[in-house]
Write an enzyme that holds these catalytic residues in place. Sequence first.
Site, short mmCIF file in Angstrom:
data_model
loop_
_atom_site.label_atom_id
_atom_site.label_comp_id
_atom_site.label_asym_id
_atom_site.label_seq_id
_atom_site.Cartn_x
_atom_site.Cartn_y
_atom_site.Cartn_z
N GLY A 85 0.78 -1.24 0.00
CA GLY A 85 0.00 0.00 0.00
C GLY A 85 0.80 1.29 0.00
O GLY A 85 0.34 2.32 0.49
N THR A 86 2.00 1.26 -0.59
CA THR A 86 2.76 2.51 -0.63
C THR A 86 2.14 3.51 -1.60
O THR A 86 2.22 4.72 -1.38
CB THR A 86 4.25 2.29 -0.98
N ASN A 87 1.51 3.01 -2.66
CA ASN A 87 0.79 3.94 -3.56
C ASN A 87 -0.40 4.55 -2.83
O ASN A 87 -0.67 5.75 -2.96
CB ASN A 87 0.33 3.20 -4.82
N LYS A 107 -6.33 -8.28 -8.41
CA LYS A 107 -7.46 -9.02 -8.96
C LYS A 107 -8.00 -8.27 -10.18
O LYS A 107 -8.00 -7.02 -10.20
CB LYS A 107 -8.59 -9.13 -7.93
N ASN A 120 -5.78 2.09 -12.83
CA ASN A 120 -4.83 1.13 -12.26
C ASN A 120 -3.41 1.59 -12.57
O ASN A 120 -3.18 2.23 -13.60
CB ASN A 120 -5.07 -0.26 -12.87
N THR A 121 -2.50 1.26 -11.68
CA THR A 121 -1.09 1.52 -11.96
C THR A 121 -0.42 0.20 -12.32
O THR A 121 -0.72 -0.84 -11.75
CB THR A 121 -0.35 2.11 -10.74
N HIS A 122 0.51 0.28 -13.26
CA HIS A 122 1.26 -0.92 -13.66
C HIS A 122 2.74 -0.57 -13.72
O HIS A 122 3.11 0.45 -14.30
CB HIS A 122 0.77 -1.41 -15.03
C1 GRF Z 1 3.02 -1.37 -7.64
O1 GRF Z 1 4.26 -1.33 -8.31
C2 GRF Z 1 1.90 -1.70 -8.58
O2 GRF Z 1 2.02 -1.12 -9.82
C3 GRF Z 1 2.05 -3.19 -8.68
O3 GRF Z 1 2.31 -3.60 -7.36
C4 GRF Z 1 2.95 -2.53 -6.67
C5 GRF Z 1 2.10 -2.22 -5.47
O4 GRF Z 1 2.82 -1.52 -4.53
N1 GRF Z 1 0.89 -3.81 -9.25
P1 GRF Z 1 2.15 -0.93 -3.20
O5 GRF Z 1 1.25 -2.01 -2.62
O6 GRF Z 1 1.38 0.29 -3.58
O7 GRF Z 1 3.30 -0.62 -2.31
#
Ligand code: GRF
EC number: 2.1.2.2
Length: 205
Positions: free
Chosen positions: A15-17, A94, A108-110
């Site tokens: 959950g750092t994002n 998911k 979504n982030t990738h």
């Molecule tokens: C991120 O790099 C995201 O893009 C990928 O998993 C990581 C999640 O990091 N799918 P966090 O849980 O937000 O630290």
Amino acid sequence: MDRTARLVVLVSGSGTNLQALLDACADPTYGARVVAVGADREGIEGLARAERACVPTFSRSVSDFETREGWDSAMATLVERFEPDLVVSAGFMKLLSTDFLGRFLTLNTHPALCPAFPGMHGPRDALEHGVKVTGATLFVVDAGVDTGPIVAQVPVEVAEDDDVASLHERIKTAERAMLVDAVGRIAREGITVEGRRVRIGGRDR
Ligand code: GRF
């Protein structure tokens, strides 16, 4: 989004994002606030971060449902309760149904530069392929895997001595900044999605 935008953030891990968004939302001029955090599993740091920030949480595991559709529909019902303007899938592991995606604008982030290296192992696959530049992508989730219209991207150079962990950590630093910047601009200025073209600032939603 004319008022403070309501974000529901979905997480599966550290959950750092999410934390970057929570920190950004502490600034009243940011334009958004996290109204709930959802997860597909218990006991993760992402949920603990939300709890420390006094943000409501919910969690439903696929294994608690007879069908995948049942889980997806339960998640949609929970998300709906918080009336989000935007759902942010931030390390949420998911896939969501087209029904869910039709109800909520979901980003979504990738950790790769889409369309390269989709799937669960973006940093590993980029490293194995030998690319010199990879990065992170924020996109509107569609029915595919990391295939949706692209909202923002950030490049990250691959160092000669990188391993998967070091590369992913550097990508994540850039990814968080990109996410915070793009979500804030969307909250303040709106977003327009026309086919594959995404524009921040043309108020549509
Ligand atoms: C991120 O790099 C995201 O893009 C990928 O998993 C990581 C999640 O990091 N799918 P966090 O849980 O937000 O630290």
